[in-house]
Design a protein around this motif. Structure first.
Motif, short mmCIF file in Angstrom:
data_model
loop_
_atom_site.label_atom_id
_atom_site.label_comp_id
_atom_site.label_asym_id
_atom_site.label_seq_id
_atom_site.Cartn_x
_atom_site.Cartn_y
_atom_site.Cartn_z
N GLU A 1 61.87 22.68 27.53
CA GLU A 1 60.87 22.11 28.19
C GLU A 1 60.14 23.28 29.02
N ASP A 2 60.79 24.21 29.37
CA ASP A 2 60.25 25.38 30.24
C ASP A 2 59.79 26.59 29.12
N GLN A 3 59.75 25.90 27.79
CA GLN A 3 59.21 27.16 26.63
C GLN A 3 60.04 28.38 26.51
N LEU A 4 61.50 28.27 26.86
CA LEU A 4 62.40 29.12 27.21
C LEU A 4 63.24 29.01 25.82
N PHE A 5 63.03 29.68 24.74
CA PHE A 5 63.58 29.50 23.32
C PHE A 5 64.98 30.16 23.10
N ASP A 6 65.75 29.97 22.10
CA ASP A 6 66.83 30.66 21.86
C ASP A 6 66.44 32.35 21.21
N TYR A 7 66.44 33.21 22.12
CA TYR A 7 65.92 34.47 21.44
C TYR A 7 67.12 35.36 20.80
N THR A 8 68.16 34.59 20.55
CA THR A 8 69.01 35.19 19.70
C THR A 8 69.12 34.65 18.19
N SER A 9 68.12 33.66 17.99
CA SER A 9 67.93 33.21 16.86
C SER A 9 67.15 34.10 15.73
N ALA A 10 67.59 34.38 14.69
CA ALA A 10 66.88 35.40 13.71
C ALA A 10 65.55 34.59 13.54
N TRP A 11 65.63 33.32 13.07
CA TRP A 11 64.38 32.85 12.54
C TRP A 11 63.29 32.66 13.51
N LYS A 12 63.56 32.89 15.01
CA LYS A 12 62.66 32.78 16.09
C LYS A 12 62.20 34.17 16.46
N ILE A 13 63.07 35.22 16.18
CA ILE A 13 62.59 36.68 16.18
C ILE A 13 61.59 37.02 15.32
N LYS A 14 61.79 36.51 13.87
CA LYS A 14 60.78 36.81 12.88
C LYS A 14 59.48 36.22 13.06
N GLU A 15 59.65 34.87 13.65
CA GLU A 15 58.59 34.20 13.94
C GLU A 15 57.73 34.82 14.83
N ILE A 16 58.22 35.33 15.95
CA ILE A 16 57.43 36.03 17.04
C ILE A 16 56.93 37.45 16.27
N VAL A 17 57.66 38.24 15.62
CA VAL A 17 57.25 39.51 14.96
C VAL A 17 56.11 39.22 14.05
N LYS A 18 56.25 38.37 13.14
CA LYS A 18 55.05 37.98 12.28
C LYS A 18 53.92 37.45 12.96
N ARG A 19 53.99 37.02 14.17
CA ARG A 19 52.68 36.40 14.83
C ARG A 19 52.07 37.53 15.65
N TYR A 20 53.07 38.28 16.22
CA TYR A 20 52.36 39.23 17.29
C TYR A 20 52.35 40.88 16.71
N SER A 21 53.30 41.10 15.99
CA SER A 21 53.59 42.39 15.40
C SER A 21 53.78 43.09 14.28
N ASP A 22 53.21 42.17 13.20
CA ASP A 22 53.42 42.43 11.83
C ASP A 22 52.74 43.70 11.56
N PHE A 23 51.54 44.02 12.22
CA PHE A 23 50.76 45.21 11.60
C PHE A 23 51.28 46.54 12.14
N ILE A 24 52.39 46.58 13.05
CA ILE A 24 52.94 47.67 13.45
C ILE A 24 53.19 48.86 12.44
N THR A 25 52.68 49.91 12.54
CA THR A 25 52.93 50.90 11.43
C THR A 25 54.33 51.50 11.29
N TRP A 26 54.99 51.34 12.34
CA TRP A 26 56.57 51.40 11.86
C TRP A 26 57.33 50.19 11.58
N PRO A 27 58.23 50.43 10.61
CA PRO A 27 59.21 49.31 10.45
C PRO A 27 60.11 48.78 11.47
#
Length: 656
Positions: free
Chosen positions: A188-214
């Motif tokens: 409800e407070d937009q505080l998700f489970d940030y130990t979840s791999a799918w959630k981390i991948k979703e965030i990285v894909k949305r915000y940091s996919d273009f980062i030039t380092w792996p």
């Protein structure tokens, strides 16, 4: 080593409390901020290794790692980049070195109390909080870092309650790791489970996919993908790190594709926006995205952004400007000033050149012919984009001008090559429209038949200019006047002589002649008669006021006021004099001209009294009062205010 405890700077403590109490609704961005910081650290190490041979062995496997521990509910973002020394940790994380912090916090508190979430996010974006956003999702943050080339590291830890601890450690790996002890999940407070791999991948894909380092994370134990539901992925995550299957080989979860090297059709607007936010540390979308690609003898690609809001330090000394420079997709430097002039210091972006040396330095860049060529083309592209925006997207142009117009006008003082282009995309307040702005082209198109000049007046505000005595004749005869109120306007009008063959002319300087040839013939005899009638008064007042004015003459610009102060055509304005003095430049005080309105009862009465009793001492006081009133009406300062008040009081007393 002993553990030292420090208190946060007051502003930093207040900002932390606001972060902890969820002033920003989209908490996912904390991971973007940590990854962005890690990416910067890797860029800096690779760049430093070009200058220091001892660091070259440290750049063989530069990457960002993300690790989770579901049982302990921790998330760690790790890099093997430049790292920080003990002093840098204290300086960079314990304080917020920005003189606009107090104002920012006050505005943020007011918006929060008003429950204006959108405006709150917008304001945070203007300020930028980076590392502090971790406290939106964590009860405790631990930072472990060791600067490349040093033998000992530093551990920093805080729960964000007002203090933090710092400890020197011997076993820290090179680089920086930030470990968050996560708060309980609260959807409800937009505080998700940030130990979840799918959630981390979703965030990285949305915000940091273009980062030039792996960006690497332990692989999942099953072949689930981000499209499955959270419950299935959560089970799969159990084996990702510390689960029953044990640690797995890390997988790279970002594409590392340089957006500027991809065609426009392959990149979404959201991806461009996230690249801008990564580069600028802004939390808002850009106002405009500019793509460039040059081919031929000298190849380069550029992706530039016009922000929607200025940063807090735009007008502060030491503000960093310039765009990021890459060579063949290898990061060379942040804030490459050689690519962007001072007056476009708000532009952010990336320039990727194909033919520069990887060892290029700031000093070499200033002289490099290819850099100079790119500089010219980038500036012209930005200005042409603004021109297109002005005609095609007037609302977005209005936003740009409101936020950056007075910065852009600085270019009129320094960029002679593009002066006409800058004038062409500039807008000004005018007597033509009480609220809107006008361009010089629109002004010229509206000029009266026979009008030879573009009239303007500078001042502190629109209301001050509109109420000035200098405006009276122009208002009476319907001549449009530009109202210039930015401090930079005082300066650039001195160096821009004309636009489209029409001379720019201050209505507060020189003599004003707005009559047509026919009108001049009609009033010529009357003017000569008045000149003869007032000759004695003018000569006498010029002598009496010689310490303050260079001349007293009759005015053709006044219709209501008794007198006004004007400058000679090429005189420096009083406001500009004051600006020079504020900068430590001593300039001689310039005597100005007092103009009298020959039809005003006060002036005709003074002429009559001087004719009848020129030896009356009270006449000199009247002349002094008349000059003082004109000076005040012009926004000037009296040299002796107490004397002026005494003379005025004495005069008023005699009338009662």
């Amino acid at each position: 080593m002993p553990i030292e405890t420090f208190e946060f700077q007051v502003e930093a403590r207040q900002l932390l409390q606001m972060m902890i109490h969820s002033i920003y609704s989209n908490k996912d961005v904390f991971l973007r901020e940590l990854i962005s910081n890690a990416s910067d650290a890797l860029d800096k190490l690779r760049l430093e290794s070009l200058r220091d041979d001892k660091l070259r062995e440290d750049v063989s496997d530069l990457h960002i790692g993300i690790e989770v521990d579901k049982e302990r509910r921790t998330l760690t973002v790790r890099d093997n980049g430049i790292g920080m020394s003990h002093d840098e940790v204290v300086e960079l994380i314990g304080t917020i070195a920005n003189s606009g912090t107090a104002k920012f916090l006050k505005e943020l508190k007011e918006l929060k109390e008003a429950k204006d979430a959108a405006a709150s996010e917008e304001l945070i974006g203007q300020f930028g909080v980076g590392f502090y956003s971790s406290f939106m999702v964590a009860d405790e943050v631990t930072l472990l870092t060791r600067r490349a080339g040093e033998s000992r590291g530093t551990r920093w830890e805080s729960s964000g309650e007002g203090t933090y601890t710092i400890e020197t450690v011997d076993d820290a790996p090179q680089g920086t790791s930030v470990t968050l002890r996560l708060k309980p999940e609260d959807i409800e407070d937009q505080l998700f489970d940030y130990t979840s791999a799918w959630k981390i991948k979703e965030i990285v894909k949305r915000y940091s996919d273009f980062i030039t380092w792996p960006i690497k994370m332990a692989a999942e134990s099953t072949d689930t993908d981000a499209g499955t539901d959270a419950g299935t992925d959560a089970d799969a995550d159990a084996d990702a790190d510390g689960g029953s299957g044990g640690p797995r080989e890390a997988e790279t979860i970002n594409s590392m594709k340089a957006l500027w090297a991809r065609s426009r059709g392959e990149v979404t607007d959201d991806e461009y926006s996230e690249l801008y936010k990564h580069i600028s540390h802004d939390w808002n979308d850009p106002l405009e995205t500019i793509r460039m690609q040059a081919e031929g003898t000298f190849e380069y690609q550029a992706l530039l952004f016009i922000p929607s809001h200025p940063p807090q330090d735009l007008f502060m000394q030491g503000h960093k400007r310039g765009v990021q420079l890459y060579v063949k997709r290898v990061f060379i430097m942040d804030d490459c000033e050689a690519l962007m002039p001072e007056y476009l210091r708000f532009i952010k972006g990336v320039v990727d050149a194909q033919d520069l040396s990887l060892n290029v330095s700031r000093e070499i860049l200033q002289q490099d012919r290819q850099i100079q060529l790119m500089h010219r083309r980038l500036v012209k592209k930005v200005l042409s984009t603004l021109k297109d925006m002005m005609s095609g997207s007037p609302e977005r142009y209005a936003t740009f001008w409101k936020e950056f117009g007075r910065v852009l006008k600085e270019g009129l003082l320094s960029d002679f090559e593009n002066r006409d282009a800058i004038l062409g995309v500039s807008s000004f307040a005018s007597t033509q429209d009480k609220e809107g702005l006008t361009t010089l082209r629109q002004y010229v198109d509206r000029m009266k038949e026979g009008q030879q000049h573009i009239f303007y007046m500078t001042g502190e505000s629109r209301s001050a200019i509109e109420s000035s005595p200098h405006m009276e004749a122009f208002q009476a005869k319907g001549f449009e006047v530009l109202l210039l109120t930015d401090p930079v306007d005082e300066v650039w009008v001195q160096s821009v002589p004309e636009f489209d063959g029409k001379q720019l002319r201050s209505i507060a300087k020189g003599e004003v002649d707005l009559d047509t040839e026919e009108e001049k013939k009609e009033v010529e005899a009357e003017r000569e008669k008045r000149q003869q009638e007032f000759a004695g008064l003018l000569t006498w007042m010029t002598t009496e006021l010689s310490e303050s004015v260079k001349e007293v003459r009759l005015s053709s610009r006044l219709t209501v006021s008794p007198a006004c102060i004007v400058g000679d055509t090429h005189d420096v304005t009083p406001a500009l004099e004051n600006m020079y003095r504020a900068m430590g430049q001593e300039v001689p005080r310039i005597k100005r001209i007092l103009e009298l309105n020959p039809t005003h009862p006060l002036v005709t009465g003074l002429r009559k009294a001087h004719t009848e009793r020129d030896a009356d001492a009270g006449l000199a006081e009247a002349a002094e009062l008349l000059y003082g009133m004109a000076l005040l009406a012009d926004g000037g300062e009296l040299s002796d205010p107490s004397r002026f008040i005494k003379l005025m009081a004495d005069r008023l007393e005699r009338t009662l």
